[in-house]
Scaffold this motif. Structure first.
Motif, PDB file in Angstrom:
ATOM      1  N   PHE A  82     -21.510   0.795  36.751  1.00 19.74           N
ATOM      2  CA  PHE A  82     -20.098   0.421  36.328  1.00 19.74           C
ATOM      3  C   PHE A  82     -20.168   1.628  36.868  1.00 19.74           C
ATOM      4  O   PHE A  82     -20.710   2.748  36.866  1.00 19.74           O
ATOM      5  CB  PHE A  82     -19.641   0.341  35.248  1.00 19.74           C
ATOM      6  CG  PHE A  82     -19.873  -1.172  34.537  1.00 19.74           C
ATOM      7  CD1 PHE A  82     -18.797  -2.411  35.407  1.00 19.74           C
ATOM      8  CD2 PHE A  82     -19.851  -1.172  33.048  1.00 19.74           C
ATOM      9  CE1 PHE A  82     -18.388  -2.977  34.679  1.00 19.74           C
ATOM     10  CE2 PHE A  82     -19.771  -2.887  32.219  1.00 19.74           C
ATOM     11  CZ  PHE A  82     -19.321  -3.616  33.335  1.00 19.74           C
ATOM     12  N   ASN A  83     -18.236   2.141  37.221  1.00 17.42           N
ATOM     13  CA  ASN A  83     -17.729   2.904  38.082  1.00 17.42           C
ATOM     14  C   ASN A  83     -16.748   3.190  36.480  1.00 17.42           C
ATOM     15  O   ASN A  83     -15.711   2.505  37.035  1.00 17.42           O
ATOM     16  CB  ASN A  83     -17.910   3.659  39.820  1.00 17.42           C
ATOM     17  CG  ASN A  83     -19.263   3.409  39.802  1.00 17.42           C
ATOM     18  OD1 ASN A  83     -20.519   4.849  39.258  1.00 17.42           O
ATOM     19  ND2 ASN A  83     -19.294   3.013  40.869  1.00 17.42           N
ATOM     20  N   ALA A  84     -16.635   4.813  36.850  1.00 15.44           N
ATOM     21  CA  ALA A  84     -14.809   4.982  36.304  1.00 15.44           C
ATOM     22  C   ALA A  84     -13.527   5.221  37.016  1.00 15.44           C
ATOM     23  O   ALA A  84     -12.828   5.928  36.572  1.00 15.44           O
ATOM     24  CB  ALA A  84     -15.076   5.838  35.085  1.00 15.44           C
ATOM     25  N   GLY A 133     -14.039   2.940  44.170  1.00 19.85           N
ATOM     26  CA  GLY A 133     -15.186   3.794  45.266  1.00 19.85           C
ATOM     27  C   GLY A 133     -15.320   3.873  46.535  1.00 19.85           C
ATOM     28  O   GLY A 133     -13.684   3.542  46.931  1.00 19.85           O
ATOM     29  N   ASP A 134     -15.613   4.672  47.409  1.00 23.83           N
ATOM     30  CA  ASP A 134     -15.466   5.373  48.481  1.00 23.83           C
ATOM     31  C   ASP A 134     -16.354   4.718  49.001  1.00 23.83           C
ATOM     32  O   ASP A 134     -17.591   4.888  48.288  1.00 23.83           O
ATOM     33  CB  ASP A 134     -15.437   6.739  47.971  1.00 23.83           C
ATOM     34  CG  ASP A 134     -15.090   7.096  50.113  1.00 23.83           C
ATOM     35  OD1 ASP A 134     -15.173   6.368  50.354  1.00 23.83           O
ATOM     36  OD2 ASP A 134     -14.404   8.846  49.328  1.00 23.83           O
ATOM     37  N   PRO A 135     -16.597   4.022  50.145  1.00 23.05           N
ATOM     38  CA  PRO A 135     -15.578   3.664  50.711  1.00 23.05           C
ATOM     39  C   PRO A 135     -15.252   2.311  51.023  1.00 23.05           C
ATOM     40  O   PRO A 135     -13.566   2.349  51.310  1.00 23.05           O
ATOM     41  CB  PRO A 135     -15.730   3.460  52.265  1.00 23.05           C
ATOM     42  CG  PRO A 135     -17.262   2.689  52.200  1.00 23.05           C
ATOM     43  CD  PRO A 135     -17.970   3.843  50.677  1.00 23.05           C
ATOM     44  N   THR A 175     -27.030   6.097  50.679  1.00 24.89           N
ATOM     45  CA  THR A 175     -25.950   7.262  50.643  1.00 24.89           C
ATOM     46  C   THR A 175     -24.405   6.676  50.103  1.00 24.89           C
ATOM     47  O   THR A 175     -24.857   6.105  48.998  1.00 24.89           O
ATOM     48  CB  THR A 175     -25.718   7.150  52.156  1.00 24.89           C
ATOM     49  OG1 THR A 175     -25.029   6.114  52.504  1.00 24.89           O
ATOM     50  CG2 THR A 175     -26.647   7.060  53.052  1.00 24.89           C
ATOM     51  N   GLY A 176     -24.092   7.858  49.534  1.00 28.17           N
ATOM     52  CA  GLY A 176     -22.402   7.382  49.005  1.00 28.17           C
ATOM     53  C   GLY A 176     -21.954   5.562  49.833  1.00 28.17           C
ATOM     54  O   GLY A 176     -20.721   5.445  49.206  1.00 28.17           O
ATOM     55  N   GLY A 177     -22.244   5.493  51.046  1.00 24.94           N
ATOM     56  CA  GLY A 177     -21.168   4.215  51.392  1.00 24.94           C
ATOM     57  C   GLY A 177     -21.388   4.835  52.427  1.00 24.94           C
ATOM     58  O   GLY A 177     -20.992   5.929  53.368  1.00 24.94           O
ATOM     59  N   GLN A 185     -16.705  -5.102  50.135  1.00 23.90           N
ATOM     60  CA  GLN A 185     -18.112  -4.583  49.866  1.00 23.90           C
ATOM     61  C   GLN A 185     -18.805  -3.763  51.114  1.00 23.90           C
ATOM     62  O   GLN A 185     -18.347  -3.310  51.677  1.00 23.90           O
ATOM     63  CB  GLN A 185     -19.134  -6.037  50.814  1.00 23.90           C
ATOM     64  CG  GLN A 185     -20.749  -6.014  50.928  1.00 23.90           C
ATOM     65  CD  GLN A 185     -21.260  -6.963  51.288  1.00 23.90           C
ATOM     66  OE1 GLN A 185     -21.527  -7.100  52.510  1.00 23.90           O
ATOM     67  NE2 GLN A 185     -22.648  -7.450  50.711  1.00 23.90           N
ATOM     68  N   ASP A 186     -19.491  -2.684  49.912  1.00 20.94           N
ATOM     69  CA  ASP A 186     -19.769  -1.164  50.483  1.00 20.94           C
ATOM     70  C   ASP A 186     -21.508  -1.495  51.600  1.00 20.94           C
ATOM     71  O   ASP A 186     -21.878  -2.595  50.866  1.00 20.94           O
ATOM     72  CB  ASP A 186     -19.965  -0.464  49.162  1.00 20.94           C
ATOM     73  CG  ASP A 186     -20.368   0.796  49.084  1.00 20.94           C
ATOM     74  OD1 ASP A 186     -20.704   1.386  50.604  1.00 20.94           O
ATOM     75  OD2 ASP A 186     -21.247   1.358  48.220  1.00 20.94           O
ATOM     76  N   PHE A 187     -21.593  -1.211  52.418  1.00 23.30           N
ATOM     77  CA  PHE A 187     -22.984  -1.058  53.109  1.00 23.30           C
ATOM     78  C   PHE A 187     -23.768   1.209  52.568  1.00 23.30           C
ATOM     79  O   PHE A 187     -23.203   1.615  52.908  1.00 23.30           O
ATOM     80  CB  PHE A 187     -22.703  -0.303  54.495  1.00 23.30           C
ATOM     81  CG  PHE A 187     -21.848  -2.244  55.313  1.00 23.30           C
ATOM     82  CD1 PHE A 187     -21.060  -2.391  55.308  1.00 23.30           C
ATOM     83  CD2 PHE A 187     -23.049  -2.960  55.529  1.00 23.30           C
ATOM     84  CE1 PHE A 187     -20.450  -3.732  55.147  1.00 23.30           C
ATOM     85  CE2 PHE A 187     -22.601  -4.097  55.930  1.00 23.30           C
ATOM     86  CZ  PHE A 187     -21.819  -4.782  56.053  1.00 23.30           C
TER      87      PHE A 187
HETATM   88  N1  GLY Z   1     -18.846   3.100  47.054  1.00 22.47           N
HETATM   89  C1  GLY Z   1     -19.731   3.513  46.319  1.00 22.47           C
HETATM   90  C2  GLY Z   1     -19.609   4.700  44.841  1.00 22.47           C
HETATM   91  O1  GLY Z   1     -18.531   4.435  45.177  1.00 22.47           O
HETATM   92  O2  GLY Z   1     -20.125   4.061  44.530  1.00 22.47           O
END
Ligand code: GLY
Ligand code: AMP
Length: 421
Positions: free
Chosen positions: A274-276, A279-281, A215-217, A201-203
């Motif tokens: 979806f992302n390709a 993910g960060d973080p 934010t980006g996370g 899980q991301d915040f």
């Molecule tokens: N943590 C969200 C992303 O990488 O898009």
């Protein structure tokens, strides 16, 4: 094997750290990298969006595997250029990366594959926008069709704000609001075989209590003690495998990392996006728990041999990561501030806690901030409570003028875990 990683964030630092621990990886290069990645990989300058330049660098280094970290190079076709040079590449083709690069395309693939997601309209005119906003009502969810570095989505009760964002986007996806907790589930695929990783899980919001801007996370944790143990199997069957099958059926097979951002709603699991790419973080905590050597896994994806790979091995430990961001992030961040305390973390907290660098660069002997998200302080422990304690102990040793971090990463999950024990 000689590996070249493209990118410069904490995700790439986590990838490089894991690759450096894989005995099969004999040489590790990263471009452009950052001050922390320099400790585990040899850095090179490259324009990460320039496929010919990346392919030439890889060929010059004798790289046997190229791992493309961020989405922008993938959407620009960098993986295609590397493969055209005869070098295996972890990451989807330009065509398949549209799954992240165009939200309308992702919706079309999901419709074709029967994957559950929010009902949506793709709009290009003010009249279509008003009709879609009316059809769904508040809260409004308005998404720029294209890549927007985490700034393309507006969720609001204010119809004027929703309309203004939609009009500013050009092509826009307006969709039904999904309630319920969010989960990030990654899968490694070679276009046919799909190997799920562990959920995280991301915040996304900047401030404690999920307040403030997107934010980006700002942090992540894994495992999710509150999630249904059958979640991964369910998402494999209803989301990941059908999506990979659909893209192969369309003649644009997806190989690399398929990232499903999910909402666990009262009516079941729904795909938010979806992302390709990794993910960060979330990558920082997922890789902290992966025991299978990473190089072999990524190589199997790049060479279409995932079906031959033994099941992944995972540690029973929990992992937590806390992002330390610059003053004014996610607005225009202030950069050039000195980061202090890194040696203290290495001396006091290793090996259970360590610092992954995002926006940093070296200036003489000093490490200075060079971006919005500066560090991702990661820790493992026997449970989330211990991992959290260790992560925050390490964060407290870092000194960066004006920096900010959330103090509630994994707090609720650690409490849930305690209540279950
Ligand atoms: N943590 C969200 C992303 O990488 O898009
Ligand atoms: P994205 O930039 O696509 O990752 O979206 C950013 C955030 O917007 C997601 O993590 C969700 O919190 C929120 N979001 C996106 N789509 C929806 C939706 N349909 N319903 C509720 N929240 C959403």
């Amino acid at each position: 094997m000689k590996v070249l990683v493209i990118g410069s964030g904490a995700r790439e630092h986590a990838l490089c750290r894991s690759l450096s621990l894989d005995p099969a990886v004999t040489a590790l290069h990263c471009a452009p990298g950052n001050a922390g990645i320099a400790d585990v990989a040899e850095l090179h300058q490259v324009d990460a969006l320039d496929g010919a330049a990346v392919a030439a660098l890889a060929a010059g280094l004798g790289a046997e595997l190229v791992v493309v970290g961020p989405e922008a190079p993938l959407v620009a076709g960098v993986a295609d250029a590397v493969r055209a040079a005869g070098i295996p590449c972890f990451g989807p083709s330009k065509e398949a990366a549209r799954l992240e690069g165009s939200k309308a395309f992702a919706k079309d693939v999901m419709a074709g594959a029967g994957v559950p997601t929010a009902r949506s309209y793709v709009c290009t005119t003010p009249a279509e926008i008003d009709e879609a906003l009316d059809a769904f009502g508040a809260p409004y969810v308005v998404k720029d069709d294209g890549l927007a570095a985490g700034k393309g989505v507006v969720v609001t009760d204010d119809v004027e704000q929703a309309r203004a964002h939609a009009l500013a986007c050009g092509r826009v996806v307006i969709e039904e609001f999904l309630d319920g907790p969010e989960v990030s589930l990654f899968a490694v695929t070679d276009g046919e075989t799909v190997v799920p990783l562990r959920p995280a899980q991301d915040f996304k919001r900047a401030l404690d209590g999920d307040e403030g801007p997107n934010t980006g996370g700002m942090g992540a944790y894994s495992p999710l003690p509150w999630a249904d143990p059958k979640l991964v199997d369910e998402v494999m069957t209803s989301v990941l495998q059908p999506t990979v099958d659909e893209l192969r059926r369309r003649g644009t097979p997806f190989s690399g990392l398929l990232y499903a951002g999910l909402a666990i709603t009262s009516r079941g699991v729904r795909v938010i996006e979806f992302n390709a790419r990794f993910g960060d973080p979330e990558t920082q905590v997922v890789l902290a728990r992966l025991e299978t050597p990473l190089g072999g896994l990524l190589m199997a994806s790049a060479t279409g041999t995932l079906a031959d790979l033994p099941p992944l091995r995972w540690s029973d430990e929990a992992a937590v990561t806390v992002v330390v961001a610059s003053h004014n992030y996610p607005g225009t961040p202030r950069t050039g501030d000195t980061v202090e305390g890194l040696a203290d973390v290495a001396a006091e907290d290793a090996p259970h806690a360590y610092v992954l660098h995002a926006g940093t660069r070296r200036e003489g002997d000093a490490v200075v901030s060079a971006g919005g998200r500066v560090l991702s302080v990661t820790a493992t422990g026997t449970d989330l409570a211990q991992a959290r304690e260790r992560a925050y102990a390490a964060v407290s040793r870092i000194r960066l003028d004006g920096s900010q971090h959330r103090t509630d990463i994994a707090e609720k999950a650690a409490a849930d875990e305690g209540a279950q024990a």
